[in-house]
Design a protein around this motif. Structure first.
Motif: not given
Length: 131
Positions: A17-20, A22-23, A47-50, A78-81
């Motif tokens: 949820d924090l990741c979502a 903050t984008g 919606d929580q996991l890319a 490369s897209q992962a935070s």
């Protein structure tokens, strides 16, 4: 065991949820049977996991049973935070793969075993080649 699972489930959901909010993008790493079982137990939403990163080419662009998460190639890191290691028995190898990507920012790495925790940044000695 149930209380540890409940705690890991709660912490993973909070991270997602924090990741979502903050984008940022959270990926899991490991689409084998252990990863599938863990992701099912954690009950993360679409919606929580890319996506779920895996090295096995035959898994790429398929959906995991039960959870429906798409399996993507390691280049998607490369897209992962943040990355959740979904195959805890392979945590050190996966962390080394993530750390070893040249020229890419290191995402935060999390594992659930023995308890939910963030892995510290690893440092690998550079190999010097004598000319």
């Amino acid at each position: 065991v149930e209380s540890r699972l409940a705690a890991s489930r709660l912490l993973c959901a909070e991270l997602a949820d924090l990741c979502a909010s903050t984008g940022d993008r959270l990926f899991a790493y490991g689409a084998g049977t252990k990863g599938q079982s863990l992701l099912s137990l954690l009950a993360l939403r679409q919606d929580q996991l890319a996506g779920v990163v895996d090295d096995t080419v035959g898994f790429h662009h398929k959906r995991l049973p039960v959870t429906g998460f798409e399996v993507v190639p390691p280049e998607q890191l490369s897209q992962a935070s943040a990355v959740l290691i979904s195959a805890p028995t392979h945590a050190s190898e996966i962390a080394q793969v993530i750390e070893g990507r040249d020229g890419m920012a290191r995402p935060r790495i999390f594992a659930t075993s023995p308890d939910f925790h963030e892995l510290p940044q690893l440092t690998f000695p550079r190999i010097r080649h004598n000319a």
